[in-house]
Structure formats: structure tokens, C-alpha cells
Design an enzyme around this catalytic site. Sequence first.
Site, mmCIF file in Angstrom:
data_model
loop_
_atom_site.group_PDB
_atom_site.id
_atom_site.type_symbol
_atom_site.label_atom_id
_atom_site.label_comp_id
_atom_site.label_asym_id
_atom_site.label_seq_id
_atom_site.Cartn_x
_atom_site.Cartn_y
_atom_site.Cartn_z
ATOM 1 N N TRP A 74 0.901 -1.162 0.000
ATOM 2 C CA TRP A 74 0.000 0.000 0.000
ATOM 3 C C TRP A 74 0.934 1.205 0.000
ATOM 4 C CZ3 TRP A 74 -1.361 4.187 3.211
ATOM 5 C CH2 TRP A 74 -2.627 4.735 2.990
ATOM 6 N N GLU A 482 -20.877 7.867 12.599
ATOM 7 C CA GLU A 482 -20.496 6.539 12.126
ATOM 8 C C GLU A 482 -21.244 6.188 10.834
ATOM 9 O OE1 GLU A 482 -18.179 4.683 12.456
ATOM 10 O OE2 GLU A 482 -18.821 2.722 11.778
#
Length: 610
Positions: A74, A482
Site C-alpha cells: 500500500w 459513524e
Amino acid sequence: MCGIVGYIGEKSVTPILINGLKKLEYRGYDSAGVAIYTKNELEVVKCKGRLSALEDKVKDLHEDSRMGIGHTRWATHGEPNDVNSHPHLSHSGKIAVVHNGIIENYMKLKEFLQSKGFVFRSETDTEVIAHLVEYYYNSRNDLLQAVMDAVDELEGSYALGVICRDCEDTFVAARKDSPLIVGLGKNENFIASDIPAILEHTRDIYILEDKEVAVLKKDSVKVYDSLGAEAKKDVFHVSWDVESAEKGGYEHFMMKEMMEEPKVLRDTIYPRLDDGKIALDNIKITQENIKKIEKIYIVACGTAYHAGVVAKYAIEKLARIPVEVDVASEFRYRDPLVSERNLVIIISQSGETLDTLAALREAKRRGARILSIVNVVGSSIARESNDLLYTWAGPEIAVASTKAYNTQLAALYLVALDLAFKKGEIDLSQLEASIKMLREIPEKLDRVLSDKEAIQKFASKHYNAKSIFFIGRGLDYALSMEGSLKLKEISYIHSEAYAGGELKHGTIALIEKGTLVVCPMTQDFLLEKMVSNIKEVKARGAVVMAITQERNAAEVEKVADMVIRIPDVDSLIAPIVAVTPMQLFAYYMAVEKGCDVDKPRNLAKSVTVE
Ligand code: AGP
């Protein structure tokens, strides 16, 4: 983030590396590669893109190699391309290295190595490690010593797998601030950055500690501390099975993990309820300790941070102790007023998030007591805490956290009740009533999940939305954060969360005809206020989806366009149940849009760099 697998044994290494890397795909990556040992040579194959591209290329590798290392990268230093992918070879091709983490002093090391004639090929920080190991190996002819000398010079974080073309029967692994385990097999041994990579081969592992270096041969593993003394390691037996880390017939891990929520909540809550009381394993805080706590800090990142915002409300309400919630990456650098008079609650699914770990260490350095809520057993945060409560969510593979969040909430409510009871803020009958409510949560969630088609239908009509707002009051504001994060990360739809009462101080300017507004409405005492906020956005053309308990549904239906009903649940613990419709909403929006739900772009499951 990046993933590492390594093998030494009697089997052909390449398929083991590729299969192991497949199990780590969920961590997020943009390129992949392997290096294998064959008759005094190291063969390296690596490329940008998915593992399927690498699989095509490894077909030409020797099948008789019995040792190798693999990596999914990554990108941090240097764009994702073939050259920057790992493994990296040293100047002469003698050493191959895979690395997770970031080497902060790599420029200085690079200049030094260049002055010694080492030629660099990539833009990565990792390449310095390969050259540095070769630099020391050339003078010492000992791979273990060369790796030890090299890591001594590294600043930053690393998990490393190192092989050498002179060493047919040995490879070396090391770690600091980035997780690495050693898998113990029969006539074979492994390394991996995460358990699923090797679970089909062994469940017995060593968890390497910071600055430990391991030497693997096919029939032995020795671990050394930073001073070179042999370390005595305990074997950790992984109790979950391969199936827990596989999709089990679902199209995506995320759906499978949401469907597991009732079960993992039972696993997290029930063993801690003992004869009408709460018994928290590994939490040793006494009544005396609690009396001395002047303030609690909760520190975490992302979804875990949002769980912390819910916990602030719950702890302040139940235990009457002031709570401050901090994003870990800010906390660690803001010179926080933390001391031995504070309890610091750390929340992390992976237990390896670098900012969260650094915040823990900073708080500990300042004398605070650390209580952690962690999912991954044996992770760094778990090991470095004074008090610990595991969330028994099992392996969470999808990048978007779902079941871990519900279990974090459950664990935090248990902590809040425990603190409140020990402090004398609630009596036994109040505690028993709360315990009864917590016991009923899994069954209520079963009902929410069995109604998921209504959410799917709604998403199928709105997945083209360009921007979506989440508004709520009190605990519903925490929930909104959230819900909004979940939507953003997997569907790439712009979204913002606002406190219901704050919208009219600016953001309402963005509401126009057709704007979708999602409103969790689980706080009975704030219901009327939210109804007013809904009327305000409706007057400007918004389409409203509300989430509320059965008992309030009829009233909310008068103002909202769509109402998702959840079973009646007390307002204080409602977030554990009410978050699931929002997770489902994000999921179905992403599926409708054709997004890669389990591996969203640019994201990694475990963020082990700053
Ligand atoms: C969750 O959906 C996210 N992918 C992310 O925000 C995550 O919660 C955050 O990185 C913290 O991770 P941790 O719980 O493993 O520390």
C-alpha cells in the site's frame, strides 16, 4: 495496509505465498510481489495491481523452491508501480526484503549507502533496508547479525522478512511498531503480518515483540531480543478457524460480518454477566482507583473513535465522571493534560493502529492508567495496556468496520456500568435492569437484520445521490458520525454528519430539493426536537430517512419519507442496535453503485503508518 507472508519448509513455496497474500488482500494494497530462493539465486517477480496480475507472472518461477517471501504493498513512498513494489533486492541481488511500515531516516541512510557505491532503483524507503543488510552482510557473512546491525540503524516502524542467496536454509524476520507473527509448523515455518495468511497451515504462533529478530529454519525458530539474547517465547494458539476468515456463502465479507453481529454480541456480553453482576476479565480497577479518577480520556481513530463518542455519553450519564474523546493522531501531539489522575480508554479493532498505539504510549508515559477495548488478541495495544477487555467479534476482514463497532459499544457499556456501580452511582437494581437490557440486544439485532430488504429497496432508489447528510441529537449525533463514515468509505458518496441543532448555523444552506437526509431518532427525550429539525430540512426539499424504535415510529412517520423501525430498546443503549440499519444502508448503496465493498479505494484495514 501492506501484507507480508514468508515460508521455509519442504513444500513448493510460490503457491503458499500467493495463497497467503490472498488472505491479506482485505488489508488494502496496490501492488504485490514475491522473492524465492533457487539454487544460490533469488528470483523476484512483482507488479502493480491486483494479485491476479502477479499470479500470471509467477507461473514461470521455479517450482522446486522451498523458501520465499511475499508482499502486498500500500504505497507510501513512491507511486504504486512495478519498480516500487516489494520485494526489494540489494545492490548485488544478494539480499531480498519485504517491509511493512515507514523508515523515517531513509534519506540519510540512502545518502550514506550511495556514498559507498550502492545503486538505488526505486523511490521507496524500503530499498535502503535491502542495501543496508547487504552492507553489513559483506563484512560479517552472517545474515542474522547483518539484519540486527541494519535494524539498529532504522528509525520508524518495520516488519521485515529477509532472505539471502547465500543462505539456503535460513531466513530472518524482525519487527518494531508494525505487527509480525511467526507460524510454527511441522518441518515448515512461516512469517506473516496477520494471522489469516497462515491459518490454513498452522494455528500455533509466536507474536514477535518490538525489536525482536527471528531466525527461521524449516525445523526450528529462534527469537532474539535487541541485545542478541535468545528470547523465551510462549506459543499462542489461535482459537478461531479458517471459516471465520472466509465469506461463508455471502457475496461480501461486510454482509457476512453484519449478519454475525447478534452472535458476536452474545460472545462479547454474556460471559461478562455473572449472576446479575458484571465481571470484566482483565480489568483490575478497584473502587479506590475509581475514586481517584478525575477525568477519563477516550482515544481512538475512525470508527473506534465514533464508538468512543457514544461511550462519552454513557460514562458521563452512568458513572458521572467527565470524559474527553480524542482522535489519536491529534491527542499524541497536543501535549494533553494527562496524568496519573486520569484513566485513558483506548479503542481499536486491530490493536495495531499506529496513531492509537502512539497515543497509548504517550498517555502511559504521563502516568495514566490504560484500559483498552481491543478485538485482535495479542495485538500491541492489548499487550501494552494495564486493563483490557476483548471484543469477541472474531476476525473482521472487510475494510469497513461493522461488527467490531457494535461489540466495542457493548464492551464500553459494560465498562460504564461497572464504573458506575463501583462508584456507587447506580444501585444493584439499576445494574440488574441494565444487564437485562444488554442481554436482549442480540435478539433485537436478529430482528433488524431480518428486515434488511426494506433498506435495500430504499438504497436502490437513492444510490445516485451526490451528497447525503446524517443528523442526530445526543447519542444519535454520535451514531450519525459513524453512519456517515460508513457511507463515504465504501460508496464514495460525499456525506457529512451534523448535530441536529447545529444544521441551521450554516450547513442547511446545502439542503435543496431531493437532498437525502438520514436521521437516527432513538433518544426519546429529544424526539420532538428532531421532528422540528426534520421539518426544517423538509421545508427546503429534503428527502428524509429516519431510524427509530417501534414505539416512536407512528409519530416519526408523520414527517419522514421513510422510517426504518428497530425494536423497542432503551435510548441509552440504542446505538448498538440502531447502527446496523446505517451499516446496511451504506452497504446497499455501495453495492448498487458497483463499488468494491470489501476493499474500498485508497483504504487499508489496519493503518500502521502515520
Ligand atoms: C472503519 O470502517 C475504518 N475503516 C477505520 O476508520 C477504522 O475504524 C480505524 O482505522 C481504526 O482502526 P482500529 O479500530 O483497528 O484501530
